[in-house]
Design an enzyme around this catalytic site. Structure first.
Site, PDB file in Angstrom:
ATOM      1  N   GLU A   1       0.883  -1.068  -0.001  1.00 16.23           N
ATOM      2  CA  GLU A   1      -0.082  -0.033  -0.156  1.00 16.23           C
ATOM      3  C   GLU A   1       0.983   1.238  -0.002  1.00 16.23           C
ATOM      4  O   GLU A   1       1.934   1.290   0.890  1.00 16.23           O
ATOM      5  CB  GLU A   1      -0.824   0.089   1.326  1.00 16.23           C
ATOM      6  CG  GLU A   1      -1.884   1.216   1.446  1.00 16.23           C
ATOM      7  CD  GLU A   1      -2.599   1.592   2.626  1.00 16.23           C
ATOM      8  OE1 GLU A   1      -2.090   0.945   3.495  1.00 16.23           O
ATOM      9  OE2 GLU A   1      -3.515   2.370   2.445  1.00 16.23           O
TER      10      GLU A   1
ATOM     11  N   ARG B   1       5.341 -12.826   9.327  1.00 16.09           N
ATOM     12  CA  ARG B   1       6.159 -11.599   8.979  1.00 16.09           C
ATOM     13  C   ARG B   1       7.599 -11.523   9.902  1.00 16.09           C
ATOM     14  O   ARG B   1       7.685 -12.177  10.686  1.00 16.09           O
ATOM     15  CB  ARG B   1       5.395 -10.379   9.340  1.00 16.09           C
ATOM     16  CG  ARG B   1       5.211 -10.269  10.678  1.00 16.09           C
ATOM     17  CD  ARG B   1       4.088  -9.012  11.035  1.00 16.09           C
ATOM     18  NE  ARG B   1       4.567  -7.886   9.951  1.00 16.09           N
ATOM     19  CZ  ARG B   1       3.510  -7.118   9.718  1.00 16.09           C
ATOM     20  NH1 ARG B   1       2.045  -7.387  10.289  1.00 16.09           N
ATOM     21  NH2 ARG B   1       3.415  -6.133   8.859  1.00 16.09           N
TER      22      ARG B   1
ATOM     23  N   LYS C   1       4.402  -0.099  10.367  1.00 12.59           N
ATOM     24  CA  LYS C   1       4.300   0.997   9.474  1.00 12.59           C
ATOM     25  C   LYS C   1       3.610   2.260  10.314  1.00 12.59           C
ATOM     26  O   LYS C   1       4.205   3.377   9.963  1.00 12.59           O
ATOM     27  CB  LYS C   1       3.535   0.812   8.170  1.00 12.59           C
ATOM     28  CG  LYS C   1       3.841   1.518   6.998  1.00 12.59           C
ATOM     29  CD  LYS C   1       3.094   1.347   5.565  1.00 12.59           C
ATOM     30  CE  LYS C   1       3.352   0.139   5.052  1.00 12.59           C
ATOM     31  NZ  LYS C   1       2.743   0.247   3.752  1.00 12.59           N
TER      32      LYS C   1
END
Length: 563
Positions: free
Chosen positions: A41, A267, A277
């Site tokens: 994104e 992850r 983020k």
RNA sequence: UGGGGCAUAGUAUAAUUGGUAGUACAGCGGAUUCUGAUUCCGUCAGUCCUGGUUCAAGUCCAGGUGCCCCAGCCA
């Protein structure tokens, strides 16, 4: 470039559950080819955690002669910016990946997604809900209690369709209504309790401009985008596992051209840093660091600026496991990949970070000579260079002790050491200022030891780096440490409280050997005995700025710490 | 009994699917060294718990325990 691969079987194939799945699917004839995608994104910069996903998705595609699409998941214009799109592409190229002629955007599919939304309404699988965001939350129930149906849940198809078209036409303000999939308000999986799939956002989009005022949510865009692109294996991180039933439900409910499957892996988490983020954005926005490319940041642009080669990042990632267990990898693991690569590839130079003046009393005044130094003992092809030597030199303050302990091999009163590639010198006198601080050393040199070896075979314990005072280039050197003091920032409160106040130490009086001005920005170099460094873009022609990429391992520091 | 996921040395993981618990990083000790670097050698240390099946269990069965994710109109 010798990138080690961890989980390799005898046939040279990388083994993990994702690749095993792909082999099985191929063997079962499910696909004629493999297609993956990397779906960032554009609301922030790529970090080393993304590198794991990038290497997996692009790696898998390459290994199975398939394709990996770069697809921007740009369904929320309130958060996304062109700057991030550009930065993500630059970082991907730097990491060494290419994605063909075109990059894909979820926004390219807005027309198709809209049509599928109408299809969902027409088939009785979606409805327009007039409830407010707060009401929807109340109706949704909790983790342990089922939700209740919205009063609008059984609204006639025609009415929902008309309302949806009115939404698209811009007839309602933000938040007035949403389109919801009609699934199961009692599901234990909250994602299935009639998830919102379209919302009103009167917001210009970086790519579609003012064309839309309604935007699909992630759930309604991702799987269908995969299907449109013919993605066979949609690999994402574990937190999306709960979304898989919704992903599958949409794929089955819509006339999509393909049946992609989603697989989830753990992850990357790293000690002494943060990789969310939200937190990285906060560090930048609140000025705790100097931008996304601050060398202390775990972003790809930060690592690059610090001087970490892309190949070292790839090597580090290749040592990671693709699994479902969520561990935290020690930063030392990354450090190792960086040092291993730089040891082989970085040329050596001499630089003094905290200078102390040395005067060689028996060296002729006003004269100097050029001495030959090896550029890289690990790679003979890098050749040699000439380094100027003179009567006045700079040495490292840490390399002198007035009252040294027995294990200290460096310079002290009456001690003899070697100056690398130059001569043996002996300290004869210590000059101090009024406050008692050592400001200069007086030494003698032995001309017979030119080049660094004594014809009489005598040995010295210490070899030190140095720079000729007359020829030294003034420089700024930035020394970095972990951005956080503890391995698990925020585990014990606010992560900002764990910021390392000494993560940046700027040395403004560094002295470089002259050849160091020839290094282009980003070029890695080892300052002998100190570490690996790279020129920073802040450099000017008359004042280079170097970032310390990584210190050399320092066993003396350990000995000293033990006392 | 809300749903989902995960448990092997300090860390990340492997174990041919029931057959000697292996690797890397870190640590520790030593050798070599014109970088206290590199390199080399050695070494420490592990199957979440309790039962069960079996000649044999990290692996199979039963029951526990612990950790992570989910209640955005973020992704």
């Amino acid at each position: 470039m010798s990138e080690t691969e961890e989980n390799i079987d005898d046939g040279g194939e990388i083994r993990d559950f994702v690749r095993d799945q792909i082999r099985d699917d191929l063997a079962a004839g499910l696909h004629s080819g493999i297609v993956t995608r990397f779906p960032p994104e554009p609301n922030g910069y790529l970090h080393i955690g993304h590198a794991k996903s990038i290497c997996l998705n692009f790696g898998v595609a390459a290994e199975f002669s398939g394709r990996c699409n770069l697809r921007f998941d740009d369904t929320n214009p309130t958060k996304e910016e062109q700057e991030f799109i550009d930065a993500i592409q630059a970082d991907l190229r730097w990491l060494g990946f290419s994605w063909g002629e075109t990059e894909f955007f979820a926004s390219d599919y807005f027309d198709q997604l809209y049509a599928w939304a109408e299809h969902l309404i027409e088939t009785g699988n979606a409805y327009i809900d007039d409830l407010s965001a707060e009401e929807i939350r109340e109706y949704r129930g909790t983790l342990t209690e089922p939700g209740r149906p919205s009063p609008y849940r059984d609204r006639p198809v025609d009415e929902s369709l008309a309302l949806f078209r009115a939404m698209k036409a811009g007839e309602f303000p933000n938040g007035a209504r949403v389109l919801r999939a009609k699934i199961d308000m009692a599901s234990g999986n909250i994602n299935l309790r009639d998830p919102v799939i379209y919302r009103i956002l009167h917001e210009p989009h970086p790519r579609t401009g003012d064309a839309w005022c309604i935007y699909p949510t992630y759930d309604f865009a991702h799987g269908q985008s995969d299907a449109i692109e013919g993605v066979t294996h949609s690999i994402c991180t574990l937190e999306f596992a709960d979304h898989r039933p919704l992903y599958d439900w949409l794929i089955e409910s819509l006339p999509v051209p393909a049946r992609p499957r989603q697989y989830e892996f753990a992850r990357l988490a790293l000690t002494h840093t943060v990789l969310s983020k939200r937190r990285l954005t906060q560090l930048v926005a609140e000025g705790h660091v100097n931008g996304w490319d601050d060398p202390r940041m775990p972003t790809l642009s930060g690592l690059r600026r610090r001087g970490v080669p892309a190949a070292a990042v790839r090597d580090f990632i290749s040592r990671l496991a693709i699994s479902k267990s969520q561990g935290t990898v020690e930063m030392a693991m990354l450090d190792h990949s960086v040092r291993e690569l730089l040891n082989r590839t970085a040329e050596r130079r001499m630089a003094v970070l905290n200078p102390l003046k040395v005067v060689i009393e028996n060296y002729p005044e006003g004269e100097h000579e050029e001495l030959q130094a090896v550029n890289n003992p690990e790679n003979e092809a890098d050749g040699t260079r000439m380094v100027p030597f003179g009567r006045e030199l700079w040495i490292e303050r840490d390399d002198f002790m007035e009252d040294p302990p027995k294990k200290f091999f460096r310079l002290g009163p009456g001690r003899e050491v070697r100056l690398r590639w130059a001569y043996f010198i002996t300290c004869t006198d210590v000059i101090k200022d009024a406050s008692g601080e050592v400001v200069e050393l007086r030494c003698t040199y032995d001309p017979a030891t030119k080049g660094g070896t004594a014809p009489d075979g005598r040995k010295v314990k210490g070899t030190m780096h140095w720079v000729s005072a007359k020829h030294a280039v003034e420089s700024e050197v930035r020394i970095y440490d972990h951005l956080f003091t503890r391995p698990d920032p925020g585990a014990d409160g606010d992560f900002l409280d764990d910021i390392n106040s000494e993560s940046l130490n700027t040395l403004r009086d560094a002295k470089l050997e002259p050849s160091l001005t020839e290094f282009p920005v980003g070029q890695a170099v080892q300052f002998e005995r100190l570490g690996y460094f790279a020129t920073d873009p802040d450099s000017t022609p008359d004042r280079p700025v170097f970032n310390r990429t990584m210190a050399l391992r320092d066993t003396w520091a350990k000995v000293k710490a033990k006392g």
